[in-house]
Each structure stands twice: as C-alpha cells, then as structure tokens.
Design an enzyme around this catalytic site. Structure first.
Site, short mmCIF file in Angstrom:
data_model
loop_
_atom_site.label_atom_id
_atom_site.label_comp_id
_atom_site.label_asym_id
_atom_site.label_seq_id
_atom_site.Cartn_x
_atom_site.Cartn_y
_atom_site.Cartn_z
N ASN A 18 39.77 70.48 -2.22
CA ASN A 18 38.34 70.70 -2.02
C ASN A 18 37.69 69.83 -0.95
OD1 ASN A 18 35.48 71.40 -2.90
ND2 ASN A 18 35.55 69.23 -3.41
N TYR A 44 33.27 74.43 11.56
CA TYR A 44 33.37 74.68 10.12
C TYR A 44 34.01 76.05 9.86
CZ TYR A 44 31.87 74.87 5.21
OH TYR A 44 31.82 74.95 3.85
N LYS A 86 37.58 76.96 7.96
CA LYS A 86 37.65 77.77 6.75
C LYS A 86 38.46 79.04 6.97
CE LYS A 86 35.26 74.91 4.26
NZ LYS A 86 35.83 74.19 3.12
#
Length: 257
Positions: free
Chosen positions: A97, A162, A166
C-alpha cells in the site's frame, strides 16, 4: 449445498503485512484485517505514527505489531520481511500500500518529483512484492493485494507521475498473478477513487474540486477509508480463492460512468 463448507471471510491464524499501514487507507485496511482475526504487522518510515497506530489497534483487543521500513530500499525491505517471518514464522497476506503523490502540470514536473513518486509507488511495490513472494512460494500459499488507483486507467490533469506508477501497478498485478498461480498465490489490486485521507484532505477542501470529484461518481460522494476495508478483507480471505489478476475498482461508480 453444505453451508458449513462455504469459504470464510475470517482470517484467524493468518499473518498480514500492510505497508503504509499507520495512516489513511493503510490504517483502515490494517484495522479491518485485524478485526477479522489476522495478526497484522504495519510498516512505514515514521516510528511515532507506527507506535500510535499499533496501540490503537491493540487497544481494541486485536493483534498488531509494527516494523519501521523504507520500501524504496531493497535491503530495508528484506529486513522488514525477515522481521515478520522471524517473529511469526510465515507471511500469508501482503497489502502493498505505501504510496505518495506530487501533483504538478506536465511542464512543471522536476526529474526529482518523477523519481520520488515512481520510487515509492512502483519500485516500492516491486521490491516488497518480490520479497514477500519468495516466502509465499516456500509456503505454497499467499495473498498479495496491491493498492492501485483509478488513475491507473483514467486520465486526469496533473497526475503524470502518479498515473504512470498506478498503471504500472496494474500490469505488475496481472504479471505476478500469472507467475505465482502455480504456487497457490493470489495476486489482485484495489483501485480506489478519491478517498478522504491526510494525503487528499487539502484537495477536498477546495469546493470546486470537491464538487467535480463528487459529480464524477455515481454515488455522489467521496470515499472514506472504511470503504476499502471490506474489499481488502474479501481479497485476503478464502472467499476470494478463485480470483486472481483482478483490478477491483472501489470508486463509487466513477469508471463505469
């Protein structure tokens, strides 16, 4: 059907490692896993945050410990995994995470910005997943849950590094699921939309941005950390034994609009 043979959502006897587990989504997921019977080890770089989070979980009668670690450093990651195995003898569940974001327009992103985000969000996921997988292969059992984002598949301004990280997590999830299936290891990802956490709180205070986010969902609200708790317990449990290589969107319907 013999109802007693149906798979359980309970995690009793399982050992779970949650990186970035002291705050926000990570903390909510750690709480959920612990509440369903797992011993949870939370990891992050900040010792004070770890101690506070672990005390809150154990104070409610659940099993939790912590280990300080930097997921961008391979030796540090291996020490973290070795610590979990040394203390508990196994590692059944990894919630991969730990992450960060730097929001800037494309033309303003510095090379250091790119490196910081990719090192944490993608390299860190790789290093922790690799170290955990080695132990899970020995056990012939494991659940790896990578935390992605809707921005792994949806374009939005100011998310260059980002979104790239991802999108990479989504592909890692599918590749690992293929490689690790013969060892009885399930690999899936959870891809949330905006969740109200310390990392997003400043953005959500902007009324126009908040309204745009809410209007992008079908449920007409921002997600809360608790909204990710059920999905992580499900994917960590035996109830999800026939699910692997899947990206589970927890987005209030954003990606289906």
């Amino acid at each position: 059907m013999d109802i007693s043979r149906l798979p359980s959502f309970r995690l009793d006897g399982k050992v779970a490692l949650v990186t970035g587990g002291s705050k926000g989504i990570g903390f909510a997921m750690a709480c959920a896993l612990a509440a369903h019977g797992a011993h949870v080890v939370i990891a992050s770089r900040n010792m004070a945050d770890l101690q506070k989070a672990a005390a809150e979980i154990t104070g409610q009668g659940f099993s939790c410990s912590w280990v300080q670690a930097d997921v961008t450093d391979k030796e540090n990651v291996q020490r973290m995994v070795d610590c979990v195995i040394g203390q508990h003898g196994r590692l059944d569940i990894l919630v991969n995470n730990a992450g960060m974001n730097i929001r800037k327009p494309l033309i303003d992103i510095e090379e250091d910005d790119w490196d910081r985000v990719l090192n944490t969000n993608l390299k860190g996921i790789f290093l922790v997943g690799q170290a955990a997988a080695k132990q899970m292969i020995k056990q012939q059992y494991g659940k790896i849950i990578n935390i992605s984002s809707i921005f792994g598949g949806v374009g939005m301004p100011f998310q260059t590094s980002y979104a790239a990280s991802k999108g990479g997590i989504n592909q890692l999830t599918k590749v690992w699921a293929n490689e690790l299936a013969p060892y009885n290891i399930n690999v899936n990802a959870i891809a949330p939309a905006y969740i109200r956490t310390p990392m997003t709180s400043a953005w959500l205070q902007d009324e126009e941005r908040y309204r745009n986010i809410v209007n992008s969902t079908m449920l007409n609200r921002v997600g809360e950390p608790e909204d990710v708790a059920g999905p992580v317990v499900f994917l960590a449990s035996d109830a999800a034994n026939y699910i692997t290589g899947h990206i589970l969107y927890v987005d209030g319907g954003w990606t289906a609009k």
